[in-house]
Scaffold this motif. Structure first.
Motif, PDB file in Angstrom:
ATOM      1  N   GLN A 164       0.845  -1.178   0.000  1.00 35.05           N
ATOM      2  CA  GLN A 164       0.000   0.000   0.000  1.00 35.05           C
ATOM      3  C   GLN A 164       0.890   1.241   0.000  1.00 35.05           C
ATOM      4  OE1 GLN A 164      -3.292   0.246  -0.265  1.00 35.05           O
ATOM      5  NE2 GLN A 164      -3.498  -1.957  -0.414  1.00 35.05           N
ATOM      6  N   ARG A 165       0.683   2.112  -0.953  1.00 38.08           N
ATOM      7  CA  ARG A 165       1.519   3.293  -1.086  1.00 38.08           C
ATOM      8  C   ARG A 165       0.797   4.295  -1.985  1.00 38.08           C
ATOM      9  NH1 ARG A 165       7.576   3.335  -1.226  1.00 38.08           N
ATOM     10  NH2 ARG A 165       7.077   1.596   0.083  1.00 38.08           N
ATOM     11  N   PRO A 166       0.802   5.565  -1.644  1.00 34.69           N
ATOM     12  CA  PRO A 166       0.138   6.548  -2.495  1.00 34.69           C
ATOM     13  C   PRO A 166       0.868   6.707  -3.821  1.00 34.69           C
ATOM     14  CG  PRO A 166       1.295   7.644  -0.712  1.00 34.69           C
ATOM     15  CD  PRO A 166       1.393   6.165  -0.456  1.00 34.69           C
ATOM     16  N   MET A 167       0.118   6.978  -4.881  1.00 31.86           N
ATOM     17  CA  MET A 167       0.704   7.103  -6.214  1.00 31.86           C
ATOM     18  C   MET A 167       1.034   8.548  -6.578  1.00 31.86           C
ATOM     19  SD  MET A 167       1.085   4.195  -7.584  1.00 31.86           S
ATOM     20  CE  MET A 167       1.358   4.709  -9.254  1.00 31.86           C
ATOM     21  N   ALA A 168       0.398   9.511  -5.945  1.00 30.56           N
ATOM     22  CA  ALA A 168       0.542  10.903  -6.357  1.00 30.56           C
ATOM     23  C   ALA A 168       1.998  11.342  -6.326  1.00 30.56           C
ATOM     24  CB  ALA A 168      -0.291  11.796  -5.447  1.00 30.56           C
ATOM     25  N   GLY A 169       2.426  11.955  -7.405  1.00 30.98           N
ATOM     26  CA  GLY A 169       3.746  12.548  -7.461  1.00 30.98           C
ATOM     27  C   GLY A 169       4.890  11.567  -7.644  1.00 30.98           C
ATOM     28  N   ALA A 170       4.624  10.298  -7.948  1.00 30.88           N
ATOM     29  CA  ALA A 170       5.701   9.331  -8.133  1.00 30.88           C
ATOM     30  C   ALA A 170       6.461   9.682  -9.408  1.00 30.88           C
ATOM     31  CB  ALA A 170       5.143   7.914  -8.224  1.00 30.88           C
ATOM     32  N   PRO A 171       7.776   9.874  -9.315  1.00 31.49           N
ATOM     33  CA  PRO A 171       8.546  10.234 -10.504  1.00 31.49           C
ATOM     34  C   PRO A 171       8.676   9.040 -11.453  1.00 31.49           C
ATOM     35  CG  PRO A 171      10.007   9.888  -8.649  1.00 31.49           C
ATOM     36  CD  PRO A 171       8.597   9.782  -8.128  1.00 31.49           C
ATOM     37  N   VAL A 172       8.987   9.336 -12.686  1.00 33.37           N
ATOM     38  CA  VAL A 172       9.187   8.289 -13.684  1.00 33.37           C
ATOM     39  C   VAL A 172      10.491   7.575 -13.374  1.00 33.37           C
ATOM     40  CG1 VAL A 172       9.542   7.866 -16.142  1.00 33.37           C
ATOM     41  CG2 VAL A 172       7.911   9.605 -15.400  1.00 33.37           C
ATOM     42  N   SER A 173      10.490   6.259 -13.507  1.00 37.10           N
ATOM     43  CA  SER A 173      11.678   5.464 -13.247  1.00 37.10           C
ATOM     44  C   SER A 173      12.782   5.826 -14.229  1.00 37.10           C
ATOM     45  CB  SER A 173      11.338   3.978 -13.394  1.00 37.10           C
ATOM     46  OG  SER A 173      12.506   3.200 -13.415  1.00 37.10           O
ATOM     47  N   PRO A 174      14.034   5.851 -13.776  1.00 35.66           N
ATOM     48  CA  PRO A 174      15.117   6.116 -14.714  1.00 35.66           C
ATOM     49  C   PRO A 174      15.260   5.003 -15.752  1.00 35.66           C
ATOM     50  CG  PRO A 174      15.989   5.480 -12.570  1.00 35.66           C
ATOM     51  CD  PRO A 174      14.501   5.641 -12.417  1.00 35.66           C
ATOM     52  N   HIS A 175      14.637   3.843 -15.490  1.00 35.93           N
ATOM     53  CA  HIS A 175      14.705   2.732 -16.434  1.00 35.93           C
ATOM     54  C   HIS A 175      13.555   2.743 -17.429  1.00 35.93           C
ATOM     55  CE1 HIS A 175      17.977   0.846 -14.268  1.00 35.93           C
ATOM     56  NE2 HIS A 175      17.332   1.092 -13.164  1.00 35.93           N
ATOM     57  N   GLY A 176      12.614   3.686 -17.300  1.00 35.79           N
ATOM     58  CA  GLY A 176      11.475   3.715 -18.210  1.00 35.79           C
ATOM     59  C   GLY A 176      10.470   2.657 -17.841  1.00 35.79           C
ATOM     60  N   ALA A 177      10.268   1.699 -18.671  1.00 39.07           N
ATOM     61  CA  ALA A 177       9.258   0.665 -18.491  1.00 39.07           C
ATOM     62  C   ALA A 177       9.756  -0.439 -17.564  1.00 39.07           C
ATOM     63  CB  ALA A 177       8.882   0.077 -19.842  1.00 39.07           C
ATOM     64  N   PRO A 178       8.825  -1.198 -16.979  1.00 37.73           N
ATOM     65  CA  PRO A 178       9.224  -2.309 -16.100  1.00 37.73           C
ATOM     66  C   PRO A 178      10.180  -3.300 -16.789  1.00 37.73           C
ATOM     67  CG  PRO A 178       6.866  -1.934 -15.956  1.00 37.73           C
ATOM     68  CD  PRO A 178       7.381  -1.043 -17.038  1.00 37.73           C
ATOM     69  N   GLU A 179       9.932  -3.575 -18.056  1.00 32.58           N
ATOM     70  CA  GLU A 179      10.798  -4.522 -18.761  1.00 32.58           C
ATOM     71  C   GLU A 179      12.228  -4.004 -18.866  1.00 32.58           C
ATOM     72  OE1 GLU A 179      11.083  -6.325 -23.193  1.00 32.58           O
ATOM     73  OE2 GLU A 179       9.128  -6.542 -22.197  1.00 32.58           O
ATOM     74  N   ASP A 180      12.386  -2.699 -19.032  1.00 34.41           N
ATOM     75  CA  ASP A 180      13.732  -2.115 -19.102  1.00 34.41           C
ATOM     76  C   ASP A 180      14.496  -2.347 -17.801  1.00 34.41           C
ATOM     77  OD1 ASP A 180      13.256  -1.216 -21.676  1.00 34.41           O
ATOM     78  OD2 ASP A 180      12.636   0.782 -21.010  1.00 34.41           O
ATOM     79  N   LEU A 181      13.793  -2.238 -16.667  1.00 28.43           N
ATOM     80  CA  LEU A 181      14.432  -2.477 -15.374  1.00 28.43           C
ATOM     81  C   LEU A 181      14.934  -3.919 -15.290  1.00 28.43           C
ATOM     82  CD1 LEU A 181      15.152  -1.686 -12.453  1.00 28.43           C
ATOM     83  CD2 LEU A 181      12.822  -2.350 -11.816  1.00 28.43           C
ATOM     84  N   ILE A 182      14.100  -4.867 -15.660  1.00 25.91           N
ATOM     85  CA  ILE A 182      14.488  -6.283 -15.570  1.00 25.91           C
ATOM     86  C   ILE A 182      15.590  -6.600 -16.578  1.00 25.91           C
ATOM     87  CG2 ILE A 182      13.670  -8.663 -15.736  1.00 25.91           C
ATOM     88  CD1 ILE A 182      12.669  -6.953 -13.267  1.00 25.91           C
ATOM     89  N   ARG A 183      15.489  -6.062 -17.778  1.00 28.13           N
ATOM     90  CA  ARG A 183      16.559  -6.260 -18.771  1.00 28.13           C
ATOM     91  C   ARG A 183      17.892  -5.743 -18.234  1.00 28.13           C
ATOM     92  NH1 ARG A 183      15.644  -7.300 -24.226  1.00 28.13           N
ATOM     93  NH2 ARG A 183      13.444  -7.430 -24.758  1.00 28.13           N
ATOM     94  N   SER A 184      17.855  -4.585 -17.578  1.00 30.42           N
ATOM     95  CA  SER A 184      19.101  -4.014 -17.072  1.00 30.42           C
ATOM     96  C   SER A 184      19.742  -4.928 -16.031  1.00 30.42           C
ATOM     97  CB  SER A 184      18.860  -2.616 -16.494  1.00 30.42           C
ATOM     98  OG  SER A 184      18.167  -2.666 -15.265  1.00 30.42           O
ATOM     99  N   LEU A 185      18.923  -5.644 -15.265  1.00 28.25           N
ATOM    100  CA  LEU A 185      19.471  -6.585 -14.284  1.00 28.25           C
ATOM    101  C   LEU A 185      20.115  -7.778 -14.972  1.00 28.25           C
ATOM    102  CD1 LEU A 185      16.484  -6.681 -11.782  1.00 28.25           C
ATOM    103  CD2 LEU A 185      18.592  -5.348 -11.571  1.00 28.25           C
ATOM    104  N   PHE A 186      19.354  -8.422 -15.861  1.00 26.20           N
ATOM    105  CA  PHE A 186      19.836  -9.637 -16.511  1.00 26.20           C
ATOM    106  C   PHE A 186      21.042  -9.376 -17.409  1.00 26.20           C
ATOM    107  CE2 PHE A 186      16.145 -11.596 -14.865  1.00 26.20           C
ATOM    108  CZ  PHE A 186      16.296 -12.967 -14.990  1.00 26.20           C
TER     109      PHE A 186
END
Length: 182
Positions: free
Chosen positions: A29-51
Motif C-alpha cells: 500500500q503506497r500513495p501514487m501521487a507525485g511518483a517520478p518516472v523510473s530512470p529505467h522507463g518501463a518495467p521490462e527495461d528495469l528487468i533487462r538491465s538486471l539480466f
C-alpha cells in the motif's frame, strides 16, 4: 445507453486507461501521487538491465543495489534474511532458480496487472531452462520488484520469493535455521 451496459463500458474504459497511466499500487500500500518516472522507463527495461548487467548479484548485494530494483519492503526483508542466515538466504538465487547466475538466451514478455506489471523472463541459466516472473509496482522511486516467482521448466517446480523468506524466518524462529546448500 441502457443501465446494464454502463458497468461494461466503465470496465472497458478502465482497461483501456491502464496502459496510459500508472496502475494503482495495491501491494504494498503506497500513495501514487507525485511518483517520478523510473530512470529505467518501463518495467521490462528495469528487468533487462538486471539480466544484462555483468556483475548483477541477484537478490544479494548491498542495500543500495537492492533498492535500485526492489521495493523497500522486499529489499529490507532480503537483508534481514541474509543477516539471520549468515548470508545463505533461501539457498539459491530466486531470480534464476540456481545458486549460480549465468544467464543466456533471455526472452522478455511484459503485461499489465491489477497491481502494476509483470515481466516474464524465459532463459537458460547454467544451460538449464528457467522461467521467472517479476511482479513490479510503481513506487516513489519508479518501477520496483515486489516479488519474484520462479519456475524450473524441466521439473515444473515453482517458488515465490516472499513465501520462501517467510518459511525461513519461521524456521529460524523455531530454531531450525537454514542449511548451507553447498
Amino acid at each position: 445507453m441502457t443501465h446494464p451496459t454502463r458497468p461494461l463500458i466503465a470496465g472497458a474504459l478502465c482497461l483501456a486507461l491502464m496502459g496510459c497511466a500508472p496502475v494503482a499500487d495495491f501491494w504494498p500500500q503506497r500513495p501514487m501521487a507525485g511518483a517520478p518516472v523510473s530512470p529505467h522507463g518501463a518495467p521490462e527495461d528495469l528487468i533487462r538491465s538486471l539480466f544484462e548487467a555483468p556483475d548483477w548479484e541477484g537478490t544479494g548485494g548491498s542495500r543500495e543495489a537492492r533498492l535500485a530494483w526492489m521495493t523497500p519492503e522486499l529489499a529490507e526483508a532480503s537483508l534481514r534474511l541474509d543477516a539471520v542466515t549468515d548470508n545463505i538466504g533461501v539457498g539459491m538465487e530466486p531470480s534464476v532458480g540456481s545458486p549460480y547466475i549465468h544467464v543466456t538466451n533471455a526472452r522478455y514478455d511484459t503485461r499489465t496487472t491489477r497491481w502494476g506489471a509483470e515481466v516474464r523472463v524465459r532463459f537458460l541459466n547454467t544451460n538449464q531452462p528457467r522461467e521467472t516472473r517479476f511482479e513490479l509496482v510503481m513506487t516513489e522511486a519508479g518501477w520496483r520488484v515486489a516479488d519474484i516467482v520462479g519456475t524450473d521448466l524441466e521439473t515444473g517446480r515453482t517458488w515465490r520469493y516472499t513465501d520462501q523468506m517467510a518459511e525461513l524466518f519461521a524456521a529460524v524462529a523455531r530454531g531450525d535455521g537454514p542449511r548451507d546448500p553447498s
